[in-house]
Write an enzyme that holds these catalytic residues in place. Structure first.
Site, PDB file in Angstrom:
ATOM      1  N   TYR A 156     -12.764  19.791  20.812  1.00 63.40           N
ATOM      2  CA  TYR A 156     -13.068  18.673  20.310  1.00 63.40           C
ATOM      3  C   TYR A 156     -11.311  17.670  20.300  1.00 63.40           C
ATOM      4  CZ  TYR A 156     -14.269  14.514  18.289  1.00 63.40           C
ATOM      5  OH  TYR A 156     -14.704  12.615  17.254  1.00 63.40           O
ATOM      6  N   SER A 207      -9.752   9.675  17.582  1.00 62.42           N
ATOM      7  CA  SER A 207     -10.254  10.188  16.513  1.00 62.42           C
ATOM      8  C   SER A 207      -9.025  11.320  16.177  1.00 62.42           C
ATOM      9  CB  SER A 207     -11.039  11.336  16.328  1.00 62.42           C
ATOM     10  OG  SER A 207     -11.049  12.860  15.223  1.00 62.42           O
ATOM     11  N   ILE A 261     -16.071   9.193   8.155  1.00 66.83           N
ATOM     12  CA  ILE A 261     -16.567   8.046   8.305  1.00 66.83           C
ATOM     13  C   ILE A 261     -18.889   8.364   7.245  1.00 66.83           C
ATOM     14  CG2 ILE A 261     -17.521   5.965   9.652  1.00 66.83           C
ATOM     15  CD1 ILE A 261     -14.270   5.744   9.042  1.00 66.83           C
ATOM     16  N   ASN A 286     -17.578   4.503  23.145  1.00 69.59           N
ATOM     17  CA  ASN A 286     -17.056   5.281  21.164  1.00 69.59           C
ATOM     18  C   ASN A 286     -18.218   6.035  21.767  1.00 69.59           C
ATOM     19  OD1 ASN A 286     -17.101   4.684  18.445  1.00 69.59           O
ATOM     20  ND2 ASN A 286     -19.870   4.642  19.325  1.00 69.59           N
ATOM     21  N   ALA A 298      -8.681  19.014  21.100  1.00 66.66           N
ATOM     22  CA  ALA A 298      -7.446  18.745  23.011  1.00 66.66           C
ATOM     23  C   ALA A 298      -7.888  17.591  23.463  1.00 66.66           C
ATOM     24  CB  ALA A 298      -8.569  20.330  23.249  1.00 66.66           C
ATOM     25  N   ALA A 299     -10.246  16.890  23.881  1.00 63.39           N
ATOM     26  CA  ALA A 299     -10.223  15.816  24.466  1.00 63.39           C
ATOM     27  C   ALA A 299      -9.862  14.845  23.998  1.00 63.39           C
ATOM     28  CB  ALA A 299     -11.589  15.879  24.009  1.00 63.39           C
TER      29      ALA A 299
END
Length: 263
Positions: free
Chosen positions: A156, A143, A189, A91, A158-159
């Site tokens: 982000y 995500s 969230i 996580n 892309a990751a």
């Protein structure tokens, strides 16, 4: 009890607060012993203490960094303490926000290290242990940014897209070993007490564009993870479950405003 995890051993990274703490709590509530790993050791210990105070089983290990050898050591230590590892949840994640033109090598490395590389090395380290017992659940918090755009977070996205692709590839390789590999893609969230998403004003602004009319809660992600971690999810692998209140359904925010007459 549905989703009974009694006797199972779980390792949760980024488990010191928010979504990670909710995941660790839900797994422990359903019978698993949970080892919580967090970059802030005090936060992990606070979650573990709270769980133990309720009569549940939890412990902590320090976050060793994203290097391959260190993460193998983390998994081996978790296995050594209990003799097995049934559930691994990566996580831990994050993003140093920056536009494409301003993005630095350091920021890109940080995003790839914690979101992607750490997951790859944790999975690699866990597979031999799970294969030996012919059972395992390898899970990751991805995500919706893997499939939609957000300014300042292209690296982000892309990751996380790479995380989803790795999830599918790894799942294919271990499908006959009793091991499943899956993820959850959170949308917006709420983060009570920290960050811009913690303010009522920002939450109300974002909620206008969520078809369900509210931001998600950490428990919404934890419940999805619980299912994927359970024996009931034995025929689900290589998937990422979107939990976003329908945010990725409309083409634009205009569609939401038009549907419910928001102004």
């Amino acid at each position: 009890m549905a989703f009974d995890l009694s006797g199972q051993i779980a390792l949760v990274t980024g488990g010191g607060r928010g979504i990670g703490a909710a995941i660790a709590t839900r797994l422990a509530e359903h019978g698993a012993h949970v080892t919580i790993v967090n970059r802030t050791a005090e936060a992990a210990q606070a979650v573990a203490d709270a769980l133990c105070g309720r009569g549940l089983s939890a412990g902590t290990l320090p976050w060793p960094g994203s290097e391959r050898a260190a993460l193998k050591g983390l998994v081996d230590e978790a296995v050594g303490g209990k003799g097995r590892l049934d559930i691994l949840v990566h996580n831990a994640g994050g993003c140093p926000w920056a536009g494409v033109e301003e993005l630095t090598e350091s920021q890109l490395a940080d995003a790839l290290d914690i979101n992607l590389r750490a997951f790859i090395w944790l999975v690699q380290a866990a597979i031999p242990h799970m294969r030996r017992q012919e059972y395992g659940r390898l899970l990751v918090t991805s995500s919706v940014s893997a499939r939609v755009a957000m300014g300042g977070g292209a690296h982000y996205s892309a990751a996380k897209a790479a995380v989803n692709a790795f999830t599918r590839g790894a799942a294919f390789e271990v499908a006959r070993d009793g091991i499943t590999v899956n993820g959850v893609e959170p949308g917006f969230i709420a983060k009570p007490g920290r960050g811009t998403l913690s303010t009522p004003e920002k939450q109300a602004e974002i909620s206008r564009y969520v078809p369900m009319g509210r931001m998600g809660e950490a428990d919404d992600i934890a419940n999805a993870m619980l299912y994927l971690a359970s024996r009931e999810a034995k025929y689900v692998t290589g998937q990422t479950l979107i939990v976003d209140g329908g945010s990725t359904l409309p083409e634009t925010g205009y569609a939401v405003e038009n549907q419910w007459g928001l102004r």
